[in-house]
Structures are given as C-alpha cells and as structure tokens.
Design a protein around this motif. Sequence first.
Motif, PDB file in Angstrom:
ATOM      1  N   GLN A 211       3.663   4.258  14.752  1.00 25.55           N
ATOM      2  CA  GLN A 211       4.438   3.044  14.992  1.00 25.55           C
ATOM      3  C   GLN A 211       4.777   2.894  16.467  1.00 25.55           C
ATOM      4  N   ASP A 215       3.838  -0.165  18.877  1.00 20.22           N
ATOM      5  CA  ASP A 215       4.869  -0.890  19.625  1.00 20.22           C
ATOM      6  C   ASP A 215       4.569  -0.886  21.122  1.00 20.22           C
ATOM      7  N   ALA A 218       1.714  -3.121  21.967  1.00 21.35           N
ATOM      8  CA  ALA A 218       2.113  -4.525  21.806  1.00 21.35           C
ATOM      9  C   ALA A 218       3.069  -4.976  22.902  1.00 21.35           C
ATOM     10  N   ASP A 220       6.260  -3.981  23.266  1.00 16.60           N
ATOM     11  CA  ASP A 220       7.626  -4.116  22.761  1.00 16.60           C
ATOM     12  C   ASP A 220       8.609  -3.602  23.811  1.00 16.60           C
ATOM     13  N   ALA A 223      10.518  -0.326  23.333  1.00 17.70           N
ATOM     14  CA  ALA A 223       9.775   0.936  23.364  1.00 17.70           C
ATOM     15  C   ALA A 223       9.562   1.354  24.811  1.00 17.70           C
ATOM     16  N   SER A 226       6.145   1.302  26.584  1.00 14.42           N
ATOM     17  CA  SER A 226       5.497   0.057  26.995  1.00 14.42           C
ATOM     18  C   SER A 226       5.635  -0.176  28.500  1.00 14.42           C
TER      19      SER A 226
END
Length: 250
Positions: A211, A215, A218, A220, A223, A226
């Motif tokens: 997950q 994240d 993506a 996020d 997170a 990222s």
Amino acid sequence: MSGQRLVVVHPDAQVLAQAAAARLLTRVLDLQSVHSPVHLVLTGGTVGIAMLAAVATNPVRDAVDWSGVHLWWGDERFLPDGDPDRNETQARRALLDHLTTLPAENVHPMPAADGTLTVEAAAERYAGELAAFAPEGEQAPVFDVTLLGMGPDAHVASLFPGHPALEVTGVTTVGVRSSPKPPPERVSLTVETIQASREVWIVAAGAEKAQAVADGLAGDPAAPVSAAVGTAVTLWLLDSAAAAQDVTLA
C-alpha cells in the motif's frame, strides 16, 4: 525538479538485494569514469543491509576505487556507538569491514549518543560534516545515489507521516524526537537534502509495503516516500510482494 522515474520489480527479497547490489556497483563504476569523488548515502533496514552484504560478496566490488567513494547515512538511531541497532554498526558488519581500501576518513557516520550530546546537537554536528564536503555555496555534497528503505507507513529515513521533522526546511539535517518507531530519538536528512540528490533509489520488499508503494507512486502527499525524488532519477527497486498493487514498470 525531479527527473525520470523508473520502477523495477524482482521476484523476491533475496533476488532484490542481489540485483540492487550489482546495480549499485555498476553505477559506481560508471560514475567513477566521469568524476571523483562519488558520494553515496546508505540506508538500513532488512533489505538495505542485505543489499550491502551482497555488495561485499560480489566480485565486482574490487573493481571499485573505494578511495574515491564517500559514504554517508540518510538517518540513524540515536544510540551509543557500536549499538547493534545502529545503521552504522550493521553496515560495518555487512560491508564496510570488508572494504580494506576504503579510507576511514571517507566514512561519515551520524553521531552516536554519548550521554552528553542532544539529538539536536547531533543533527547540527552532522550538518557541519556535510558542509565540510559541500561545493562552494552549498550546504551538502551532491549525492550521486541516495539509498532509502521504506516502512509500511511510507516513511523514509526517519521522516514519518505527520511528524514535524517532515516540515523542516533550510537545513540539511534534523533531530527527531518522539519517533513512532523505536528508538524515539533519531537523526535524519531533511526532505530538501534528499531531494537534492542526483539519484534516489527506494528499495522495498514485502506485502506489508504494497500500500505504501502504491501511495508513493501515486504521489500521495500523506506518504513521505512520495517526496523522496532525485533531480535526475528516482528508482523504485521492489520485490513482487511490494509491487502487488498496480505499478508502472520501467
């Protein structure tokens, strides 16, 4: 500005560690053909240390001019020198103790707890060490490759979701208190310092990371992973379990 993003998936954690080690050695050799010294940031964690151990046993290891490599850390548990839970201690046992041509002065561990030093003072001391090797006008060396593990909560280095350390700017390091993962005190590079790296490699294995990987890929903002991007390349090195959710492969 971040550069190219690549995602590479290996069958399992063991293959991941071996392949990442071979990739790192090849990258160091390529870098040494164009400039010196090479600055690498090491990580801890199960896969990170397994990767360093795989570097130690790879025959290409001896092709590297280790006198032209400087080793740094992305974060450290603020524990006494030699504590088995320190990333430095584990890295020395896995790899550094086997590199007989690596000068001691090329190894830059984060300060250890000695009973007098605060975690904030330790962070400031490491910032000073970084500055001593920085190009003129900069606060830190330009890291060629920054290796980062990632937790199931998507933390990298010692930058945890929702923690104030994530928001620290203008400095290269931060002293972390009240870490949600023991020990509570740590020293970490800041997000800005990580983002100044030419290449950031995120190494993650295990279904419990799936997950967080999704994240992070993506983007996020909740997170921390990222935000771990390199100026030239951001490379995600995963095993199939960590990549169980949809990811875009290189």
